[in-house]
Structure formats: C-alpha cells, structure tokens
Design a protein around this motif. Sequence first.
Motif, PDB file in Angstrom:
ATOM      1  N   LYS A 214       0.814  -1.212   0.000  1.00  0.00           N
ATOM      2  CA  LYS A 214       0.000   0.000   0.000  1.00  0.00           C
ATOM      3  C   LYS A 214       0.849   1.264   0.000  1.00  0.00           C
ATOM      4  O   LYS A 214       0.310   2.369  -0.075  1.00  0.00           O
ATOM      5  CB  LYS A 214      -0.938  -0.012   1.205  1.00  0.00           C
ATOM      6  N   ARG A 215       2.164   1.099   0.088  1.00  0.00           N
ATOM      7  CA  ARG A 215       3.061   2.256   0.030  1.00  0.00           C
ATOM      8  C   ARG A 215       3.638   2.384  -1.375  1.00  0.00           C
ATOM      9  O   ARG A 215       3.837   1.388  -2.070  1.00  0.00           O
ATOM     10  CB  ARG A 215       4.211   2.093   1.024  1.00  0.00           C
ATOM     11  N   PRO A 216       3.941   3.600  -1.806  1.00  0.00           N
ATOM     12  CA  PRO A 216       4.610   3.753  -3.101  1.00  0.00           C
ATOM     13  C   PRO A 216       6.045   3.236  -3.013  1.00  0.00           C
ATOM     14  O   PRO A 216       6.605   3.080  -1.927  1.00  0.00           O
ATOM     15  CB  PRO A 216       4.571   5.264  -3.334  1.00  0.00           C
ATOM     16  N   GLY A 217       6.634   2.961  -4.152  1.00  0.00           N
ATOM     17  CA  GLY A 217       8.023   2.521  -4.163  1.00  0.00           C
ATOM     18  C   GLY A 217       8.141   1.029  -4.365  1.00  0.00           C
ATOM     19  O   GLY A 217       7.145   0.291  -4.466  1.00  0.00           O
ATOM     20  N   LEU A 218       9.387   0.571  -4.409  1.00  0.00           N
ATOM     21  CA  LEU A 218       9.681  -0.809  -4.771  1.00  0.00           C
ATOM     22  C   LEU A 218      10.482  -1.558  -3.709  1.00  0.00           C
ATOM     23  O   LEU A 218      11.011  -2.628  -3.977  1.00  0.00           O
ATOM     24  CB  LEU A 218      10.449  -0.833  -6.101  1.00  0.00           C
ATOM     25  N   ASP A 256       2.459 -13.091  -3.717  1.00  0.00           N
ATOM     26  CA  ASP A 256       1.651 -11.925  -4.074  1.00  0.00           C
ATOM     27  C   ASP A 256       2.472 -10.637  -3.989  1.00  0.00           C
ATOM     28  O   ASP A 256       2.369  -9.759  -4.864  1.00  0.00           O
ATOM     29  CB  ASP A 256       0.447 -11.805  -3.135  1.00  0.00           C
ATOM     30  N   THR A 257       3.295 -10.531  -2.955  1.00  0.00           N
ATOM     31  CA  THR A 257       4.113  -9.332  -2.766  1.00  0.00           C
ATOM     32  C   THR A 257       5.149  -9.189  -3.868  1.00  0.00           C
ATOM     33  O   THR A 257       5.314  -8.112  -4.469  1.00  0.00           O
ATOM     34  CB  THR A 257       4.805  -9.376  -1.394  1.00  0.00           C
ATOM     35  N   VAL A 259       5.226 -10.580  -6.885  1.00  0.00           N
ATOM     36  CA  VAL A 259       4.618 -10.387  -8.207  1.00  0.00           C
ATOM     37  C   VAL A 259       4.120  -8.955  -8.363  1.00  0.00           C
ATOM     38  O   VAL A 259       4.331  -8.319  -9.404  1.00  0.00           O
ATOM     39  CB  VAL A 259       3.479 -11.403  -8.420  1.00  0.00           C
ATOM     40  N   ALA A 260       3.474  -8.419  -7.338  1.00  0.00           N
ATOM     41  CA  ALA A 260       2.970  -7.055  -7.407  1.00  0.00           C
ATOM     42  C   ALA A 260       4.108  -6.047  -7.574  1.00  0.00           C
ATOM     43  O   ALA A 260       4.005  -5.088  -8.358  1.00  0.00           O
ATOM     44  CB  ALA A 260       2.158  -6.730  -6.163  1.00  0.00           C
ATOM     45  N   LYS A 261       5.200  -6.260  -6.849  1.00  0.00           N
ATOM     46  CA  LYS A 261       6.339  -5.338  -6.957  1.00  0.00           C
ATOM     47  C   LYS A 261       7.007  -5.443  -8.331  1.00  0.00           C
ATOM     48  O   LYS A 261       7.463  -4.432  -8.896  1.00  0.00           O
ATOM     49  CB  LYS A 261       7.350  -5.630  -5.847  1.00  0.00           C
ATOM     50  N   CYS A 262       7.071  -6.653  -8.880  1.00  0.00           N
ATOM     51  CA  CYS A 262       7.644  -6.813 -10.219  1.00  0.00           C
ATOM     52  C   CYS A 262       6.806  -6.068 -11.255  1.00  0.00           C
ATOM     53  O   CYS A 262       7.345  -5.372 -12.126  1.00  0.00           O
ATOM     54  CB  CYS A 262       7.722  -8.293 -10.589  1.00  0.00           C
ATOM     55  N   ALA A 263       5.484  -6.216 -11.155  1.00  0.00           N
ATOM     56  CA  ALA A 263       4.606  -5.523 -12.089  1.00  0.00           C
ATOM     57  C   ALA A 263       4.754  -4.008 -11.953  1.00  0.00           C
ATOM     58  O   ALA A 263       4.762  -3.271 -12.953  1.00  0.00           O
ATOM     59  CB  ALA A 263       3.157  -5.943 -11.834  1.00  0.00           C
ATOM     60  N   ARG A 264       4.902  -3.542 -10.721  1.00  0.00           N
ATOM     61  CA  ARG A 264       5.083  -2.109 -10.483  1.00  0.00           C
ATOM     62  C   ARG A 264       6.410  -1.624 -11.073  1.00  0.00           C
ATOM     63  O   ARG A 264       6.487  -0.530 -11.654  1.00  0.00           O
ATOM     64  CB  ARG A 264       5.042  -1.836  -8.974  1.00  0.00           C
ATOM     65  N   ALA A 265       7.469  -2.441 -10.940  1.00  0.00           N
ATOM     66  CA  ALA A 265       8.779  -2.055 -11.473  1.00  0.00           C
ATOM     67  C   ALA A 265       8.750  -1.978 -13.002  1.00  0.00           C
ATOM     68  O   ALA A 265       9.336  -1.075 -13.604  1.00  0.00           O
ATOM     69  CB  ALA A 265       9.837  -3.051 -11.009  1.00  0.00           C
ATOM     70  N   LEU A 266       8.079  -2.935 -13.635  1.00  0.00           N
ATOM     71  CA  LEU A 266       7.981  -2.909 -15.095  1.00  0.00           C
ATOM     72  C   LEU A 266       7.215  -1.683 -15.567  1.00  0.00           C
ATOM     73  O   LEU A 266       7.594  -1.032 -16.546  1.00  0.00           O
ATOM     74  CB  LEU A 266       7.304  -4.189 -15.587  1.00  0.00           C
TER      75      LEU A 266
END
Length: 353
Positions: A214-218, A256-257, A259-266
């Motif tokens: 729920k926080r911005p960033g990677l 889940d964590t 995968v979500a961070k990978c999608a955000r990084a892409l």
Amino acid sequence: MKSNPCARALQRKNVILGIESSCDESAAAIYHSEHGLLAHALHSQEALHADYGGVVPELASRDHIRKLMPLIEQVTREAGAPQLTGIAYTRGPGLVGALLVGASIAAGLGMSRGLPVLGVHHMEGHLLSPLLEQRRPAFPFVALLVSGGHTLLVRVDGVGRYSVLGESLDDAVGEAFDKCAKMLALGYPGGPALAELAANGRRDAHDFPRPMLKRPGLDFSFSGLKTAVMLAVKAADDTPQAHADIAASFEQAVVDTLVAKCARALKQTGLSRLVVAGGVGANRHLRDTLAERGERDGFELYFPQSQFCTDNAAMIALAGSLRAEEMHSGIASADAVARWPLDTLTVPGVQSA
C-alpha cells in the motif's frame, strides 16, 4: 562511433574457469565464449550444517578447502582439458572466510599456470545467469533477485549497468522462508521444505499481510509477515494440516508481494522483460504465478534453470567471460569482501572515477 566494450569482449574467444565459494556451496565450472558452458559441478554443504540449523562459517570454509580442488579437477576432465585463458572467482559479497578459500585457490592457480585472474560480483553472476540459456533476455530488463541473503529489484541496461530499484529493508525473502520453516520445525534448509509442505495447504487459510504494497516505491519488508506467521503457529493446532495451511498462506503472501512489486517495477521503467534469479527463483508457485501475470500484462519472463538459481560457478565463469578484458595478469592477490554494493560496478573496460 565508439565500439561497445561488452561487444568487444564477446568477440574475443576466451575459456574461463569459474570458482564459487561465497557461502555453503562449493562449485567449479568452465565456460567457453563461443560454445557456452562446457562443464560444471557443485557440492552442497546442506548435510554439514543441518544439525546447527544454519550455516556455520568456520565449517563452511574448511569444507571449501576440501572440496574445491577436486571439483576443479572434475570439470577440467569433463570439459576435455581445454586451454584456459583466465580464472574468475567470487570476490563478494558473502562470508569472508569462505570467499578467501576460493580467492586463494584462484590466485594460486593463476600464478602456477600463468593465467590472469578476476574477482567477480556474486550478485552480478545471478543477474546474468539467464544468459546461460538458449532463450536469453535482451537488454534492458528488470531483474528480481531473490535469495537467502538478498531481495533486489534491479534495472539491467547491460553488463555493469545496474540501477537498484528496490530492496528489502530487513530480512531477505529466502531468510524469511527459512525462519518460518524453523517455526514449523521443518529443519534446514527450510525454504524448499516449506514450499513442499505448502503444496498440501490452503492458501487462503490465513490472511497474512502483503508487506508495503500500500506504500509507493519498490522496497520490501518481510519482518511483519514473519511475526504474523509466528503468532499463527502459536495459535494453531499442532497438526500436519494446520502447519500446511500456515505454510501455504505464508508462501501465497510472499508470492503476491513479489509479483505485485515486479509488475510495479515494469510499469515504472516502461520495460517489458523480467528476469528472475536467485535461489527463491526456483520456487514453483512463484514461477507459475509470474507466468500467469506475464500472460495477462504482456511482459516476457526469463528464468535460469533451477540448478543455476542457487549459488553456482557457471554464472561466475560467465561473468568472468564477459569481463575478460579486466582480468589481471601477473601474481593476483587473494582479494575478498563481505559487502560490495552492486551499483559500484562499471561497464567492462570502463574504469570507475
């Protein structure tokens, strides 16, 4: 137009002996710049450390002393005794005592055989390990590096061109797996045992936190998730099914964590290629879930073979081959470092300021 130093390195034929001894695997490999991996061998110290519930640095160092030379002799025979052009070893990061064993052997072999030697970065080896495969990612790509000691998201624009996008603020994901496995009395190493147990559990049995989503960033954090698992273990019945449910719910929260961070990084980088490396990259549920997300979001996914996800010398020999022009002739020092920031590396052939 200036020529690319990475391309120049690839154009020159080299045959590199790789040596890995950063923690609890002893490994050797021989990589040919034109023909690829010629031979590789690995000895795991899992049985040695199992009674202690984790790696004992002194025992690890002593076992490297016993095992590395026989492994080097084995891969030399299996590769057909090729004419080596250089030696690459893991300089760091890792356990200094263990690293020094590999460094000393590399320096001694270099001196006795008149070969140049290069200490390479362990994490760079992992980042480049998918290049060992026939289906190789093109630069640039985003890499998720997940192991017992590291959790990193890295933008990779080329060899030596790395930008760390996010990292764990506390436990590495592999460390979280091992600690939660210990809570469930699964022994050492715990990560694979926990994943095996999770296959028999319900992934929605416990609503464990997905840290920092729920926080911005990677960046990542797994300490809160680990605490939630500890509380669940204390409250649960001491039955195989209850333990399997906890393991499955924990694994699902981690996946889940990640995968979500990978999608955000892409999305943040605008790239469409994702590489996953490191020991946790062999986790089947992570691979399957990322593959499903890749089909949905339209990004390409690359993994090294499972045997090259954990620590190995093939990736070290490959990294040495790509940095062959940096190899030092003459008598090499047995150089090793416990910590070595990835973003201090430079492009092959380019000196740092």
